[in-house]
Design a protein around this motif. Structure first.
Motif, PDB file in Angstrom:
ATOM      1  N   ASP A  89      -6.972  -3.546   0.977  1.00  0.00           N
ATOM      2  CA  ASP A  89      -6.169  -3.223  -0.239  1.00  0.00           C
ATOM      3  C   ASP A  89      -5.523  -1.747  -0.284  1.00  0.00           C
ATOM      4  O   ASP A  89      -4.389  -1.860  -0.754  1.00  0.00           O
ATOM      5  N   ARG A  90      -6.105  -0.871   0.272  1.00  0.00           N
ATOM      6  CA  ARG A  90      -5.710   0.364   0.438  1.00  0.00           C
ATOM      7  C   ARG A  90      -4.364   0.546   1.305  1.00  0.00           C
ATOM      8  O   ARG A  90      -3.427   1.466   1.121  1.00  0.00           O
ATOM      9  N   ILE A  91      -4.247  -0.333   2.218  1.00  0.00           N
ATOM     10  CA  ILE A  91      -3.131  -0.412   3.286  1.00  0.00           C
ATOM     11  C   ILE A  91      -2.238  -1.407   2.623  1.00  0.00           C
ATOM     12  O   ILE A  91      -0.686  -1.127   2.583  1.00  0.00           O
ATOM     13  N   ARG A  92      -2.624  -2.481   1.899  1.00  0.00           N
ATOM     14  CA  ARG A  92      -1.646  -3.372   1.194  1.00  0.00           C
ATOM     15  C   ARG A  92      -0.713  -3.041   0.393  1.00  0.00           C
ATOM     16  O   ARG A  92       0.527  -3.223   0.441  1.00  0.00           O
ATOM     17  N   ALA A  93      -1.245  -1.924  -0.447  1.00  0.00           N
ATOM     18  CA  ALA A  93      -0.295  -1.166  -1.522  1.00  0.00           C
ATOM     19  C   ALA A  93       0.882  -0.668  -0.678  1.00  0.00           C
ATOM     20  O   ALA A  93       1.967  -0.700  -1.029  1.00  0.00           O
ATOM     21  N   GLY A  94       0.750   0.180   0.317  1.00  0.00           N
ATOM     22  CA  GLY A  94       1.877   0.804   1.037  1.00  0.00           C
ATOM     23  C   GLY A  94       2.706  -0.158   1.780  1.00  0.00           C
ATOM     24  O   GLY A  94       3.889  -0.148   1.912  1.00  0.00           O
ATOM     25  N   TRP A  95       2.188  -1.127   2.444  1.00  0.00           N
ATOM     26  CA  TRP A  95       2.754  -2.302   3.210  1.00  0.00           C
ATOM     27  C   TRP A  95       3.901  -2.893   2.082  1.00  0.00           C
ATOM     28  O   TRP A  95       4.891  -3.359   2.342  1.00  0.00           O
ATOM     29  N   GLY A  96       3.246  -3.311   0.844  1.00  0.00           N
ATOM     30  CA  GLY A  96       4.096  -3.839  -0.135  1.00  0.00           C
ATOM     31  C   GLY A  96       5.190  -2.962  -0.554  1.00  0.00           C
ATOM     32  O   GLY A  96       6.023  -3.527  -1.004  1.00  0.00           O
ATOM     33  N   ALA A  97       4.905  -1.713  -0.699  1.00  0.00           N
ATOM     34  CA  ALA A  97       6.060  -0.784  -1.300  1.00  0.00           C
ATOM     35  C   ALA A  97       7.081  -0.720  -0.351  1.00  0.00           C
ATOM     36  O   ALA A  97       8.221  -0.503  -0.610  1.00  0.00           O
ATOM     37  N   ALA A  98       6.910  -0.663   0.815  1.00  0.00           N
ATOM     38  CA  ALA A  98       7.754  -0.617   1.860  1.00  0.00           C
ATOM     39  C   ALA A  98       8.648  -2.119   2.100  1.00  0.00           C
ATOM     40  O   ALA A  98       9.676  -2.198   2.824  1.00  0.00           O
ATOM     41  N   GLY A  99       7.931  -3.071   1.416  1.00  0.00           N
ATOM     42  CA  GLY A  99       8.980  -4.268   1.716  1.00  0.00           C
ATOM     43  C   GLY A  99       8.008  -5.478   2.519  1.00  0.00           C
ATOM     44  O   GLY A  99       8.631  -6.443   2.669  1.00  0.00           O
ATOM     45  N   TRP A 100       6.592  -5.365   2.482  1.00  0.00           N
ATOM     46  CA  TRP A 100       5.818  -6.378   3.141  1.00  0.00           C
ATOM     47  C   TRP A 100       6.339  -6.741   4.504  1.00  0.00           C
ATOM     48  O   TRP A 100       6.909  -5.884   5.363  1.00  0.00           O
ATOM     49  N   GLU A 101       6.322  -8.267   4.998  1.00  0.00           N
ATOM     50  CA  GLU A 101       6.902  -8.401   6.204  1.00  0.00           C
ATOM     51  C   GLU A 101       8.454  -8.241   6.435  1.00  0.00           C
ATOM     52  O   GLU A 101       8.671  -8.308   7.644  1.00  0.00           O
ATOM     53  N   HIS A 102       9.072  -8.394   5.483  1.00  0.00           N
ATOM     54  CA  HIS A 102      10.153  -8.206   5.626  1.00  0.00           C
ATOM     55  C   HIS A 102      11.019  -6.778   6.072  1.00  0.00           C
ATOM     56  O   HIS A 102      12.011  -6.899   6.863  1.00  0.00           O
ATOM     57  N   ALA A 103      10.112  -5.855   5.850  1.00  0.00           N
ATOM     58  CA  ALA A 103      10.571  -4.602   6.510  1.00  0.00           C
ATOM     59  C   ALA A 103       9.714  -3.955   7.542  1.00  0.00           C
ATOM     60  O   ALA A 103      10.199  -3.734   8.574  1.00  0.00           O
ATOM     61  N   LEU A 104       8.349  -4.277   7.503  1.00  0.00           N
ATOM     62  CA  LEU A 104       7.385  -3.683   8.465  1.00  0.00           C
ATOM     63  C   LEU A 104       7.099  -4.670   9.506  1.00  0.00           C
ATOM     64  O   LEU A 104       6.356  -4.432  10.479  1.00  0.00           O
ATOM     65  N   GLY A 105       7.375  -6.059   9.356  1.00  0.00           N
ATOM     66  CA  GLY A 105       6.780  -7.184   9.989  1.00  0.00           C
ATOM     67  C   GLY A 105       5.310  -7.415   9.604  1.00  0.00           C
ATOM     68  O   GLY A 105       4.827  -6.843   8.503  1.00  0.00           O
TER      69      GLY A 105
END
Length: 531
Positions: free
Chosen positions: A205-221
């Motif tokens: 979850d601590r990583i998930r928050a940043g991934w989501g803020a960046a745009g999930w798989e649409h931005a970072l894959g």
């Protein structure tokens, strides 16, 4: 690491999401699966097989899943997570059975029952096993379906609900329809994602928050590796197809996209460098199509067509006050550099920032150009001591420096005024007085080491000696007929020498003392009296 190709399409993944309210439980930004046109008949036993022939040094062997119709019993991909414990009894939560029935029971997407409902999970949770998935229930999360075998196996391998740091109970059903035939599922303490290109991977979850803020798989894959911790200040990171997410207890979790900003951050030492951890996601759509990202110790900005540049924190605050890249300074054009005294300096499109004892000050436009031509902070003017000020006479601007000033007007351009002249010019009313703006830079190397400067309404000269017998300083203004008479005598090289005071009124008009005489002007006449 963590990437692969897949075999036959897996049509059944996420089918439950189509039967129920599709996407209702998804995090914003995530796509739900489209409902399959039809549910094919299941014809073979599910198996989990390793494919070592697909492995390379960078790509370990991975599971391929073949689905089938007959109950697979212990060979099912959805093998029990515990030895069969306490089973559901009358009065024990029937939410698992109700959910299974709502999905169509044995003829629904989960297929027939494989094992009795097991309620030996921590916190009195329960799990039901079916040919094509499981239903997991807890009082806090309700009955949730896991019907992707790779997500299920990753969940079990990560500790399911049994160990500290495990994903915990599912909070959503499996959802599919993501890019690259991807699927995902959110759990209480993590999420698990899989696609045609990557293994099923746990995202805490601590990583998930940043991934989501960046745009999930649409931005970072999708995630490509498990989380790695033990970084600076106890931080963690996780790699994704198109970037990385970093977390620390001080800054939270933020993603960095692969590209110029991530590369420049890496060049300055990653989280161990002066910038430290990121404090924002990357943001684009800036002036001219640029992008930027903030870090604990500054920012990195990337204008198109140029390299990414670091703006340290000491400069970021002042740059922000001018309007960032939209303000008069524009984008940075140089990396930060140390001034002569070791303090921060940096150049931008429309100016420069310099740290001084007076704060971080901006120098821009024609004044910056003239200051630069005089040698920057190592030249005769030294470092800036004020911000630029405008709205002066005739639309002019000025700025004070350690050893003088620079003044600009549309009529005269930018001119340096050294300290030796500033006090005398100020005594005559600056640009609003009779002298007006300077029309030349100071010129020195005159007789006796003196200097001079011309203005719109006169001149100021200094004879090179300290003091001044009138006690008004050593530089004096000359104007009008007296200036003309002095020039006719050969300026400071003539018999009169340098002025020894400003002009003053007398009965005949005005007079002014020089080293070898006095010049009086009045009634249309000019007269020299020699000493």
């Amino acid at each position: 690491m963590g990437t692969r190709g897949r075999g036959a399409p897996r049509w059944l993944r996420g089918a439950v999401a189509a039967v129920t309210l599709t996407g209702a439980l998804l995090v914003p930004g995530q796509a739900a699966a489209e409902e399959p046109a039809a549910t094919p008949e299941v014809t073979a036993t599910p198996e989990v097989t390793a494919s070592p022939e697909a492995a390379t040094a960078d790509e370990p062997a991975h599971r391929e899943v073949a689905r089938g119709a007959e109950p697979a019993g212990p060979e099912s991909a959805f093998a029990p997570v515990t030895a069969q414990g306490r089973t559901a009894e009358a009065g024990v939560p029937t939410a698992v059975e109700d959910r299974y029935a709502a999905l169509g029971g044995p003829t629904g997407p989960l297929g027939p029952v494989l094992h009795p409902i097991d309620c030996a999970l921590p916190g009195d949770g329960c799990i039901g096993y079916y040919d094509q998935g499981v239903i997991v229930w807890s009082a806090a999360t309700g009955a949730r379906v896991i019907d992707d075998p790779e997500i299920y196996v990753a969940w079990v391998d990560a500790g399911a609900v049994f160990t500290p740091g495990a994903p915990g109970y599912p909070e959503t059903d499996t959802f599919c329809g993501l890019r690259d035939d991807g699927c995902g599922q959110h759990f209480r303490a993590a999420s698990i994602y899989v696609s045609d290109a990557v293994y099923a991977t746990v995202v805490p979850d601590r990583i998930r928050a940043g991934w989501g803020a960046a745009g999930w798989e649409h931005a970072l894959g999708f995630p490509t590796d498990d989380v790695v911790c033990g970084l600076r200040d106890g931080g963690c990171l996780q790699y994704f197809q198109s970037g990385t997410v970093y977390w620390s207890s001080y800054t939270g979790s933020w993603g960095l996209r692969s590209g110029p900003i991530l590369a420049r951050w890496g060049q300055q030492g990653w989280e161990w460098g002066g910038l430290g951890y990121p404090t924002s996601a990357e943001f684009c759509g800036l002036r001219g199509g640029g992008c930027g990202q903030h870090f604990r110790g500054g920012s990195v900005y990337w204008p198109p067509g140029r390299g990414a540049v670091v703006v340290p924190g000491v400069g970021s605050y002042r740059w922000a006050a001018t309007g960032w890249e939209w303000g008069p300074l524009g984008y940075p054009t140089s990396e930060a550099f140390a001034q002569a005294d070791g303090q921060y300096g940096q150049h931008f499109d429309g100016g420069s920032l310099y740290a001084t004892v007076y704060g971080v000050l901006a120098v821009s436009g024609p004044i910056r150009d003239r200051w630069g031509a005089s040698g920057w902070e190592r030249g005769v003017l030294g470092s800036p001591k004020t911000e630029q000020f405008c709205g002066l006479r005739g639309g002019g601007c000025g700025q004070h420096f350690a050893h003088g000033s620079v003044y600009w007007s549309p009529a005269t351009g930018a001119r340096v005024v050294l300290d030796v002249f500033v006090s005398r010019w100020a005594a005559h009313g600056w640009e609003y007085g009779g002298l007006g703006y300077p029309t030349s830079d100071p010129f020195c190397g005159l007789r006796g080491g003196g200097c001079g400067q011309h203005y719109q309404g006169g001149a100021i000269y200094w004879g090179g000696a300290p003091g001044g017998w009138l006690g008004r300083g050593t530089a004096y203004a000359i104007s009008g007929p007296i200036l003309a008479a002095w020039a006719a005598q050969g300026w400071e090289n003539g018999r009169l020498g340098y002025p020894m005071g400003d002009a003053a009124p007398n009965a005949y008009g005005v007079y002014q003392y020089f080293q070898a005489g006095t010049v009086t002007a009045g009634g249309g006449r000019t007269r020299i009296t020699w000493h």
